[in-house]
Design a protein around this motif. Structure first.
Motif, PDB file in Angstrom:
ATOM      1  N   SER A 127      16.181  75.469  17.886  1.00 31.31           N
ATOM      2  CA  SER A 127      17.123  74.324  18.255  1.00 31.31           C
ATOM      3  C   SER A 127      18.200  74.098  17.562  1.00 31.31           C
ATOM      4  CB  SER A 127      16.211  73.130  18.233  1.00 31.31           C
ATOM      5  OG  SER A 127      16.943  71.889  18.750  1.00 31.31           O
ATOM      6  N   ASP A 128      19.235  74.048  18.005  1.00 27.62           N
ATOM      7  CA  ASP A 128      20.557  73.806  17.233  1.00 27.62           C
ATOM      8  C   ASP A 128      20.558  72.573  16.406  1.00 27.62           C
ATOM      9  OD1 ASP A 128      20.904  72.322  19.386  1.00 27.62           O
ATOM     10  OD2 ASP A 128      22.865  73.283  19.942  1.00 27.62           O
ATOM     11  N   ASP A 129      19.691  71.421  16.951  1.00 30.38           N
ATOM     12  CA  ASP A 129      19.489  70.084  16.225  1.00 30.38           C
ATOM     13  C   ASP A 129      18.783  70.561  14.714  1.00 30.38           C
ATOM     14  OD1 ASP A 129      20.765  68.380  18.033  1.00 30.38           O
ATOM     15  OD2 ASP A 129      18.952  68.590  19.274  1.00 30.38           O
ATOM     16  N   VAL A 130      17.870  71.387  15.032  1.00 31.30           N
ATOM     17  CA  VAL A 130      17.268  71.668  13.636  1.00 31.30           C
ATOM     18  C   VAL A 130      17.879  72.592  12.759  1.00 31.30           C
ATOM     19  CG1 VAL A 130      15.102  73.437  13.016  1.00 31.30           C
ATOM     20  CG2 VAL A 130      14.813  71.836  15.000  1.00 31.30           C
ATOM     21  N   ALA A 133      21.097  72.737  12.935  1.00 30.31           N
ATOM     22  CA  ALA A 133      22.423  71.785  12.371  1.00 30.31           C
ATOM     23  C   ALA A 133      21.954  71.000  10.803  1.00 30.31           C
ATOM     24  CB  ALA A 133      23.113  71.220  13.271  1.00 30.31           C
ATOM     25  N   LYS A 134      20.876  70.364  10.993  1.00 36.05           N
ATOM     26  CA  LYS A 134      20.438  69.599   9.965  1.00 36.05           C
ATOM     27  C   LYS A 134      20.079  70.321   8.649  1.00 36.05           C
ATOM     28  CE  LYS A 134      18.214  65.720  10.918  1.00 36.05           C
ATOM     29  NZ  LYS A 134      19.164  64.773  10.127  1.00 36.05           N
ATOM     30  N   ALA A 135      19.329  71.415   8.966  1.00 36.07           N
ATOM     31  CA  ALA A 135      18.765  72.342   8.058  1.00 36.07           C
ATOM     32  C   ALA A 135      20.086  72.927   7.282  1.00 36.07           C
ATOM     33  CB  ALA A 135      18.031  73.453   8.498  1.00 36.07           C
ATOM     34  N   GLN A 149      23.225  71.866   7.155  1.00 37.26           N
ATOM     35  CA  GLN A 149      24.176  70.597   7.243  1.00 37.26           C
ATOM     36  C   GLN A 149      25.658  71.021   7.633  1.00 37.26           C
ATOM     37  OE1 GLN A 149      23.578  68.893   3.139  1.00 37.26           O
ATOM     38  NE2 GLN A 149      21.764  69.912   3.196  1.00 37.26           N
ATOM     39  N   GLU A 194      27.899  71.316  11.518  1.00 33.99           N
ATOM     40  CA  GLU A 194      27.990  70.714  12.875  1.00 33.99           C
ATOM     41  C   GLU A 194      27.173  71.760  13.683  1.00 33.99           C
ATOM     42  OE1 GLU A 194      29.349  68.062  13.855  1.00 33.99           O
ATOM     43  OE2 GLU A 194      30.033  67.473  11.793  1.00 33.99           O
ATOM     44  N   LYS A 195      26.734  71.165  15.068  1.00 34.58           N
ATOM     45  CA  LYS A 195      26.061  71.967  15.973  1.00 34.58           C
ATOM     46  C   LYS A 195      26.872  73.044  16.572  1.00 34.58           C
ATOM     47  CE  LYS A 195      24.188  69.088  18.712  1.00 34.58           C
ATOM     48  NZ  LYS A 195      23.176  68.593  20.088  1.00 34.58           N
TER      49      LYS A 195
END
Length: 229
Positions: free
Chosen positions: A201-204, A206-208, A210, A212-213
């Motif tokens: 997941s790009d959400d995962v 992007a947070k990892a 830091q 933007e998606k």
């Protein structure tokens, strides 16, 4: 309560001790040539009938004598691995070998071997190499690196992320690597993270990382080439 704590501690110590010696299985006979057609599923391969074994089970002709093509590789390197899949006699012997060809400014990108320590010898040219430690308190992801010339040797500990880069813009480089597993495996970091199937997941990510998606989506849309053939 005390007896439960002691039992738990003993179990953890036993697991830690077992893990410290876990490796490819040691042979209990002269050889256990892989029988790739056996329906038996084991950790490795079942043994071929010893009476059917011959010298060809321990032989592979002219695999490492010629340069491999690096021009078509996006990363500028080509890994020729000789493991149990090429030489069935390697089964249970805990070793394999690879030739690595590097184009000028080519690299073997950051990757790990989940089942092997690697020892690399430079045959031609110059390489900048290194590995990163785990996040231990005293060495938080520390980089150990060297510039290697012809004849130099460097070791990459089992499971740690490592790389090799040819800094010469004009001349290729060649190295031979020995690995402490009949099937060391290779996890190239960028390929695994951005080219997995199905995608992470790009959400995962992007947070990892830091970012933007949109940056992650762009990275996932790239063609992540496998240079480990």
């Amino acid at each position: 309560m005390a007896s439960t704590s002691i039992l738990l501690l003993a179990t953890l110590l036993a697991l830690a001790s077992w893990q410290s010696i876990a490796s490819d299985p040691s042979p209990l006979q002269d050889f256990c040539v892989a029988d790739k057609h056996s329906p038996v599923l084991v950790n490795g391969f079942a043994c071929k009938d010893p009476m059917a074994v011959n010298a060809d089970d321990f032989f592979k002709a002219a695999m490492l004598d010629k340069p491999r093509d690096t021009e078509k590789s996006k990363v500028g390197s080509n890994v020729t691995l000789i493991n149990v899949m090429q030489i069935p006699g390697l089964n249970t012997l805990g070793i394999s070998i690879a030739r690595i060809d590097y184009a000028p400014l080519g690299e073997n990108p950051p990757h790990t071997h989940p089942r092997a320590t690697e020892i690399l010898t430079v045959l031609e040219g110059t390489l900048y190499v290194g590995f990163v430690t785990s996040n231990q308190a005293n060495r938080a992801n520390q980089l150990f690196s060297k510039v290697l010339n012809k004849g130099d040797v460097f070791v990459f500990p089992e499971g740690l992320i490592h790389f090799q880069f040819n800094p010469n813009p004009h001349l290729p480089a060649v190295a031979i690597a020995a690995l402490s597993s009949q099937n060391p495996g290779a996890i190239t970091i960028a390929n695994a993270v951005f080219g997995s199937k199905p995608m992470i997941s790009d959400d995962v990510l992007a947070k990892a990382f830091q970012v933007e998606k949109g940056t992650i989506d762009w990275l996932q849309a790239q063609f992540w080439e496998n240079n480990h053939y």
